[in-house]
Design a protein around this motif. Structure first.
Motif, PDB file in Angstrom:
ATOM      1  N   ILE A  24       0.836  -1.200   0.000  1.00 37.50           N
ATOM      2  CA  ILE A  24       0.000   0.000   0.000  1.00 37.50           C
ATOM      3  C   ILE A  24       0.876   1.257   0.000  1.00 37.50           C
ATOM      4  O   ILE A  24       0.590   2.230  -0.704  1.00 37.50           O
ATOM      5  CB  ILE A  24      -0.947  -0.006   1.210  1.00 37.50           C
ATOM      6  N   ALA A  25       1.956   1.228   0.755  1.00 41.64           N
ATOM      7  CA  ALA A  25       2.872   2.371   0.785  1.00 41.64           C
ATOM      8  C   ALA A  25       3.457   2.632  -0.603  1.00 41.64           C
ATOM      9  O   ALA A  25       3.575   3.786  -1.036  1.00 41.64           O
ATOM     10  CB  ALA A  25       3.994   2.120   1.790  1.00 41.64           C
ATOM     11  N   ALA A  26       3.798   1.558  -1.303  1.00 41.85           N
ATOM     12  CA  ALA A  26       4.348   1.706  -2.656  1.00 41.85           C
ATOM     13  C   ALA A  26       3.303   2.269  -3.611  1.00 41.85           C
ATOM     14  O   ALA A  26       3.611   3.089  -4.482  1.00 41.85           O
ATOM     15  CB  ALA A  26       4.850   0.356  -3.162  1.00 41.85           C
ATOM     16  N   MET A  27       2.056   1.833  -3.443  1.00 44.01           N
ATOM     17  CA  MET A  27       0.980   2.357  -4.290  1.00 44.01           C
ATOM     18  C   MET A  27       0.782   3.840  -4.036  1.00 44.01           C
ATOM     19  O   MET A  27       0.599   4.633  -4.976  1.00 44.01           O
ATOM     20  CB  MET A  27      -0.310   1.593  -3.988  1.00 44.01           C
ATOM     21  N   MET A  28       0.833   4.260  -2.759  1.00 49.41           N
ATOM     22  CA  MET A  28       0.688   5.676  -2.431  1.00 49.41           C
ATOM     23  C   MET A  28       1.834   6.486  -3.038  1.00 49.41           C
ATOM     24  O   MET A  28       1.633   7.617  -3.494  1.00 49.41           O
ATOM     25  CB  MET A  28       0.665   5.893  -0.907  1.00 49.41           C
ATOM     26  N   SER A  29       3.008   5.913  -3.072  1.00 48.47           N
ATOM     27  CA  SER A  29       4.151   6.591  -3.681  1.00 48.47           C
ATOM     28  C   SER A  29       3.895   6.860  -5.159  1.00 48.47           C
ATOM     29  O   SER A  29       4.187   7.953  -5.671  1.00 48.47           O
ATOM     30  CB  SER A  29       5.416   5.738  -3.508  1.00 48.47           C
ATOM     31  N   ALA A  30       3.328   5.863  -5.848  1.00 48.26           N
ATOM     32  CA  ALA A  30       3.005   6.045  -7.270  1.00 48.26           C
ATOM     33  C   ALA A  30       1.959   7.131  -7.459  1.00 48.26           C
ATOM     34  O   ALA A  30       2.029   7.917  -8.413  1.00 48.26           O
ATOM     35  CB  ALA A  30       2.520   4.726  -7.865  1.00 48.26           C
ATOM     36  N   LEU A  31       0.996   7.199  -6.540  1.00 47.30           N
ATOM     37  CA  LEU A  31      -0.052   8.213  -6.632  1.00 47.30           C
ATOM     38  C   LEU A  31       0.468   9.605  -6.278  1.00 47.30           C
ATOM     39  O   LEU A  31      -0.209  10.597  -6.539  1.00 47.30           O
ATOM     40  CB  LEU A  31      -1.222   7.849  -5.722  1.00 47.30           C
ATOM     41  N   LEU A  32       1.659   9.661  -5.714  1.00 44.83           N
ATOM     42  CA  LEU A  32       2.314  10.943  -5.439  1.00 44.83           C
ATOM     43  C   LEU A  32       3.349  11.294  -6.505  1.00 44.83           C
ATOM     44  O   LEU A  32       4.005  12.334  -6.422  1.00 44.83           O
ATOM     45  CB  LEU A  32       2.971  10.904  -4.058  1.00 44.83           C
ATOM     46  N   GLY A  33       3.509  10.387  -7.506  1.00 41.60           N
ATOM     47  CA  GLY A  33       4.379  10.711  -8.640  1.00 41.60           C
ATOM     48  C   GLY A  33       5.631   9.883  -8.774  1.00 41.60           C
ATOM     49  O   GLY A  33       6.420  10.101  -9.704  1.00 41.60           O
ATOM     50  N   ASP A  34       5.859   8.920  -7.883  1.00 38.73           N
ATOM     51  CA  ASP A  34       7.072   8.097  -7.966  1.00 38.73           C
ATOM     52  C   ASP A  34       6.699   6.614  -8.036  1.00 38.73           C
ATOM     53  O   ASP A  34       6.346   6.006  -7.018  1.00 38.73           O
ATOM     54  CB  ASP A  34       7.967   8.344  -6.747  1.00 38.73           C
ATOM     55  N   PRO A  35       6.780   5.987  -9.217  1.00 39.15           N
ATOM     56  CA  PRO A  35       6.391   4.583  -9.352  1.00 39.15           C
ATOM     57  C   PRO A  35       7.492   3.584  -9.013  1.00 39.15           C
ATOM     58  O   PRO A  35       7.244   2.384  -8.980  1.00 39.15           O
ATOM     59  CB  PRO A  35       6.026   4.473 -10.842  1.00 39.15           C
TER      60      PRO A  35
END
Length: 686
Positions: free
Chosen positions: A40-51
């Motif tokens: 989930i943390a990684a998904m949130m990172s993608a939604l903040l611009g970093d995949p």
């Protein structure tokens, strides 16, 4: 219950659930880290611009012993390298190239998918095996010689008559397992025949079909009638007009043959014999061929070139209904109504002609309304801007469900809220909004977003679609579709940083799902990811951005995808020189194709669409599109292109008029509705 088991809402897990439900991405990321939820943390990172954290996490979870995971691991590793700015070497790609060259359909397919998803088109195309996918890929991208080569033809050198005759012989000699053909390495003879007939139809080459197919088809009918019928049935699904020509040549004036063919070729359609007899009633003087052509026009998509013929038979049906005694009129209207209702796999029931279906509905006695599904009715009402009627209809259905002790899906409350707001009933709309907020459970956020989209409430739809992404299970089958809908919103907002980031998550998710998708679809995803990323640094490093954009352009130089977002984004970024240079190349390339295939409505439309979105050569584009609509007057996508041309020329009234017609024939399609709202409400181009 959840709160009580999680320390009265103080635990990290409960905080994570709260922030995901509220749409707070950064807080959800912090809570996921605290709750030790790395995915989930990684998904949130993608939604903040970093995949990158997402790709690293997915790479670490893959099983080295699984062949499918092996391809996915190679792809993910190379995606990470690309994002880090490291070069992708030939040696990095060699495992995929080797696998793509194998004759194992699953292995080669997965490897090819990965190559296209990495944007390695030249390498992928070298390993392309003849298949419907390769034939379609080259055809859609307007590379005609390569498309025909995929089915064993040379555009200039092949003797087409001899080629068709030879495939007919192979088809006659083939066993049952060889007859169908599809995605296998070597297309069967019948698959190649159907592909060529489809090519003739798409390109408006009906005379060429007659000269190459009719004699071999006649020979086939005389030697093996069962196989002739089987081939005709395949043509019905892939080449309507060609199958009509072939059927007429075979049946002639033999009434028995015509009736047998109607039952054989329309075996999956309901009430075939009744419609056949009905057409005889509507026009007793009509020939068997005219009735058969009427069957096609009424049974298949009304947006095709058959729409004029369809209108003739509909007019006759109306005359019959109006002339009938009052007690018989519902029977006629019910039969007529059924012709306008269809079910689309993704969107459910809709009307093929909203205005006509509403007209029938309003002639109906109350007890006949049951055959007109709620979904179709509310979309038809929205097309004619009867929002208050639509709202009342939805609210009455919600009330019926509640009275029966059932809780309706919240998509209906969102549609009610949007309709009420459109109708000016703001307090009632707000009440529905609050109810949705109270009852939403997380797994219905995507449906709620779709409900608001119905009534053009795109801001609320965007908020709920973000919640859908935040609360989605990345392992669920629905995850790619939820991301896809969110990307549509991000593109419409011009949020290129998030388009680039979320596209990488979407790319990995569609490859890992291992579901059947075309090569062009994978390449399209890569195009948008790389194009969006270039747009994020165009101000900081113009030269590097232009270099990246050039690579994106070369992926799809003759595809309408360029028009969707690419050209408008270039103009907005001030890249006018590059915009005009790339548009000129595409325009001239497409004009040459239109000259070679002057009756190819799709190619003509693509050419006009490119011009409309580039806002160049608009007068020429309008002439092209007028020609397109003379070939297929009720085709929604073509009407939308004409609306885009009018809008680019500054004529809002004509743009809205053409767009309204487009919606009339495809009322449920979200992108068509988004376009219609844009023509009505956004500023005209300067």
């Amino acid at each position: 219950k959840r709160a009580k088991t999680l320390d009265d809402g103080k635990s990290a897990a409960w905080q994570l659930a709260l922030y995901r439900a509220s749409g707070n991405v950064k807080a959800a990321q912090d809570a996921a880290i605290a709750a030790q939820e790395p995915e989930i943390a990684a998904m949130m990172s993608a939604l903040l611009g970093d995949p990158l954290p997402w790709l690293e996490m997915k790479k670490g979870n893959l099983d080295d012993g699984d062949e499918g995971d092996n391809f996915l691991k190679i792809y993910t590793d190379l995606s990470i390298k690309r994002l880090q700015g490291k070069p992708v070497l030939q040696s990095d790609l060699s495992p995929l190239v080797t696998a793509a060259a194998r004759r194992n359909s699953y292995t080669s397919r997965q490897a090819m998918n990965a190559l296209f998803l990495l944007g390695e088109t030249k390498i992928a195309e070298k390993e392309y095996q003849p298949s419907f996918d390769s034939f379609s890929y080259y055809g859609v991208t307007e590379r005609i010689p390569e498309a025909l080569k995929a089915i064993g033809l040379d555009l200039e050198k092949t003797d087409y008559n001899a080629w068709v005759a030879e495939r007919m012989k192979e088809f006659i000699a083939a066993g049952p397992e060889e007859e169908e053909g599809g995605m296998e390495v070597r297309l069967s003879a019948v698959a190649q025949l159907v592909a060529l007939a489809g090519f003739y139809e798409e390109r408006g080459m009906l005379d060429e079909f007659k000269s190459t197919f009719l004699k071999p088809l006649d020979d086939l009918a005389k030697t093996n009638e069962d196989k002739f019928i089987k081939l005709l049935r395949l043509l019905v699904n892939g080449a309507h007009q060609c199958s009509m020509i072939a059927t007429a040549a075979y049946a002639g004036e033999d009434a028995k043959r015509w009736e047998d063919l109607v039952n054989d070729l329309f075996e999956n359609q309901k009430g075939v014999s009744q419609i056949w007899d009905w057409l005889g009633e509507l026009d007793p003087k009509a020939s068997h061929q005219e009735r058969f052509n009427g069957m096609f026009a009424l049974t298949f998509d009304s947006s095709s070139a058959l729409s004029k013929l369809r209108e003739k038979w509909i007019s006759l049906a109306w005359q019959q209904a109006e002339a009938a005694p009052p007690e018989k009129r519902p029977e006629h209207l019910t039969r007529l109504m059924n012709l306008f209702l269809r079910s689309l796999p993704k969107y459910g029931y809709c009307s093929s002609d909203s205005a006509m279906t509403l007209k029938i509905w309003e002639c109906f006695p109350e007890d006949c309304v049951k055959i007109y599904p709620l979904q179709a009715r509310i979309y038809d009402l929205s097309v004619v801007e009867r929002w208050s009627d639509a709202a009342d209809l939805i609210l009455s259905e919600i009330a019926k469900s509640e009275k029966a002790g059932q809780l309706p899906s919240l998509i209906w409350n969102a549609k009610a809220a949007g309709s009420l707001r459109r109708a000016g009933r703001k307090e009632e709309a707000t009440a529905q909004d609050r109810l949705i907020e109270k009852l939403a459970l997380g797994n219905d956020a995507a449906e709620i977003a779709a409900g608001y989209t119905y009534a053009y409430d795109y801001q609320r739809a965007a908020d709920w679609q973000l919640k859908a992404v935040l609360q989605a299970d990345p392992e669920s089958p629905e995850f790619p579709e939820i991301l896809e809908e969110y990307l549509v919103i991000l593109k419409s907002q011009g949020n290129w940083e998030l388009v680039a980031s979320v596209s990488e998550v979407y790319a990995e998710s569609i490859l890992s799902s291992r579901e059947g998708m075309t090569s062009l679809r994978f390449l399209n995803v890569r195009f948008h990811a790389d194009f969006a990323r270039a747009m994020t640094f165009v101000k900081k490093d113009r030269a590097a951005a232009v270099s990246q954009l050039e690579k994106c352009y070369q992926m799809l130089p003759s595809d309408g995808t360029l028009a969707d977002d690419f050209f408008p984004a270039l103009r907005k970024a001030g890249l006018i020189k590059e915009h005009d240079e790339w548009f000129k190349k595409s325009w001239e390339r497409m004009l040459a194709i239109c000259e070679k295939f002057p009756n190819s409505d799709n190619s003509l439309n693509t050419t006009a669409w490119l011009a409309s979105r580039a806002q160049r050569h608009l007068d020429e584009a309008e002439k092209l599109q007028t020609r397109v609509l003379s070939l297929a007057p009720n085709h929604s996508a073509y009407l939308d292109t004409m609306a885009e041309i009018y809008f680019a020329k500054g004529n809002r009234q004509k743009a809205v008029g053409s767009s309204t017609r487009a919606l009339n024939f495809l009322s449920v399609e979200p992108m068509m509705r988004r376009q219609h709202h844009r023509f009505r409400s956004e500023p005209l181009p300067r």
